[in-house]
Design a protein around this motif. Structure first.
Motif, PDB file in Angstrom:
ATOM      1  N   PHE A   1     -24.558  25.551  34.354  1.00 53.59           N
ATOM      2  CA  PHE A   1     -24.455  27.011  34.479  1.00 53.59           C
ATOM      3  C   PHE A   1     -25.364  27.523  35.595  1.00 53.59           C
ATOM      4  CE2 PHE A   1     -23.867  25.817  30.025  1.00 53.59           C
ATOM      5  CZ  PHE A   1     -22.676  26.434  29.717  1.00 53.59           C
ATOM      6  N   GLN A   2     -25.218  28.798  35.848  1.00 53.18           N
ATOM      7  CA  GLN A   2     -26.075  29.463  36.829  1.00 53.18           C
ATOM      8  C   GLN A   2     -27.557  29.356  36.425  1.00 53.18           C
ATOM      9  OE1 GLN A   2     -24.653  33.396  37.701  1.00 53.18           O
ATOM     10  NE2 GLN A   2     -26.621  34.073  38.470  1.00 53.18           N
ATOM     11  N   GLY A   3     -27.846  29.704  35.179  1.00 47.07           N
ATOM     12  CA  GLY A   3     -29.198  29.499  34.627  1.00 47.07           C
ATOM     13  C   GLY A   3     -29.260  28.062  34.160  1.00 47.07           C
ATOM     14  N   PHE A   4     -30.422  27.451  34.154  1.00 47.90           N
ATOM     15  CA  PHE A   4     -30.451  25.995  33.978  1.00 47.90           C
ATOM     16  C   PHE A   4     -30.543  25.606  32.510  1.00 47.90           C
ATOM     17  CE2 PHE A   4     -33.340  27.525  37.440  1.00 47.90           C
ATOM     18  CZ  PHE A   4     -32.331  27.657  38.392  1.00 47.90           C
ATOM     19  N   HIS A   5     -31.060  26.533  31.684  1.00 46.65           N
ATOM     20  CA  HIS A   5     -31.147  26.294  30.241  1.00 46.65           C
ATOM     21  C   HIS A   5     -31.867  25.006  29.883  1.00 46.65           C
ATOM     22  CE1 HIS A   5     -28.502  29.680  29.828  1.00 46.65           C
ATOM     23  NE2 HIS A   5     -27.506  29.072  30.437  1.00 46.65           N
ATOM     24  N   LEU A   6     -32.958  24.716  30.585  1.00 43.39           N
ATOM     25  CA  LEU A   6     -33.784  23.568  30.169  1.00 43.39           C
ATOM     26  C   LEU A   6     -34.722  24.035  29.057  1.00 43.39           C
ATOM     27  CD1 LEU A   6     -34.756  22.162  33.681  1.00 43.39           C
ATOM     28  CD2 LEU A   6     -32.879  21.421  32.188  1.00 43.39           C
ATOM     29  N   TYR A   7     -35.108  23.096  28.202  1.00 44.54           N
ATOM     30  CA  TYR A   7     -36.105  23.438  27.179  1.00 44.54           C
ATOM     31  C   TYR A   7     -37.465  23.557  27.862  1.00 44.54           C
ATOM     32  CZ  TYR A   7     -32.551  22.291  23.767  1.00 44.54           C
ATOM     33  OH  TYR A   7     -31.402  22.252  23.038  1.00 44.54           O
ATOM     34  N   PRO A   8     -38.070  24.739  27.831  1.00 38.58           N
ATOM     35  CA  PRO A   8     -39.297  24.965  28.615  1.00 38.58           C
ATOM     36  C   PRO A   8     -40.501  24.169  28.112  1.00 38.58           C
ATOM     37  CG  PRO A   8     -38.794  26.896  27.262  1.00 38.58           C
ATOM     38  CD  PRO A   8     -37.637  25.956  27.126  1.00 38.58           C
TER      39      PRO A   8
END
Ligand code: ADP
Ligand code: MG
Length: 241
Positions: A84-91
């Motif tokens: 996706f546009q945002g990466f959505h990794l677990y911070p």
């Protein structure tokens, strides 16, 4: 590899996809363009049932995505990589842990196997040296490459990209496109929604122009950019310059 037949999607009374037909051959890179609100994201999201299609069918490698439920749907989703546009990794997890997580949880791989595969994929996107870093320590381009590595680690049959470079600073776009180009050259089947027209000219086998929830025109990059037929596509392309 991926076949979308007469896909329709409505939200309440609003029909967002009217009747989409699209088939993507193994190893093909199909590039999707169209104005904002034309239904590009909705189409991609229907492919792994993040959105439930109102009607129509979607087949992945001959299997009905649209007829799957429960555990079968979970398994099917793993075969469709999404970026996706945002990466959505677990911070709060390291880069390595991010790439390992779904392998262990969803594919039930051992930690050793997942770690080996994660390192292989991080190597592939040029980020093996960042394995122990936290996502916040990476640039947006690097985070997106981690998201790509994470999707690839699950051995998908097709990769769907929804504006993967739109959130990136211009100088970081190239590194992500390079990884996508490399994937294409290795024979990955890909559907890419993006505004990077130079990438489309260089890397796409086919370009699909969507407007108002329908595929208005499809063809080779030369056909779509060089001799657009419909007025709507000509207007869209002229607004880009
Ligand atoms: P694109 O990705 O081409 O910009 P989208 O697929 O995001 O287009 O959106 C297509 C249309 O569907 C837009 O008009 C949008 O407002 C509408 N839409 C998307 N998701 C929803 C939703 N969950 N509920 C209602 N309308 C939605
Ligand atoms: Mg979108």
């Amino acid at each position: 590899m991926l076949e979308i037949n007469q896909l329709q999607k409505s939200f309440g009374d609003t029909q967002v996809l009217t009747s989409i037909d699209l088939s993507v051959k193994p190893g093909e890179l199909v590039f999707v363009i169209g104005p904002s609100g034309s239904g590009k994201s909705t189409m991609l999201r229907c492919c792994n049932r993040l959105e439930e299609p109102t009607s129509g069918s979607i087949l992945l490698d001959g299997e009905h995505v649209t007829a799957c439920h429960g555990a079968a749907l979970d398994r099917m989703r793993l075969k469709i990589g999404m970026v996706f546009q945002g990466f959505h990794l677990y911070p709060h997890k390291s880069v390595l842990a991010n790439v390992m997580l779904a392998q262990v949880k969803a594919l039930k791989r051992s930690k050793e196997e997942a770690r080996a595969r994660a390192m292989e994929m991080l190597e592939h996107v040029g980020l093996a040296h960042k394995a122990d870093a936290m996502p916040s320590e990476l640039s947006g381009g690097q985070q997106q490459r981690v998201a790509i590595a994470r999707a690839l680690a699950l051995d998908p049959k097709v990769m769907l990209f929804d504006e993967p470079t739109s959130a990136l600073d211009p100088e970081l776009v190239g590194s992500v496109l390079k990884v996508m180009k490399q994937l294409r050259d290795e024979g990955m089947t890909m559907v890419v929604v993006s505004h990077e027209m130079d990438f489309a000219r260089e890397a796409a086998d086919r370009v699909v122009f969507m407007d108002g929830g329908v595929v208005v025109e499809a063809g080779t990059p030369e056909e779509i950019f060089g001799s657009p037929k419909s007025e709507r596509l000509r207007a869209f392309l002229s607004r880009l310059h």
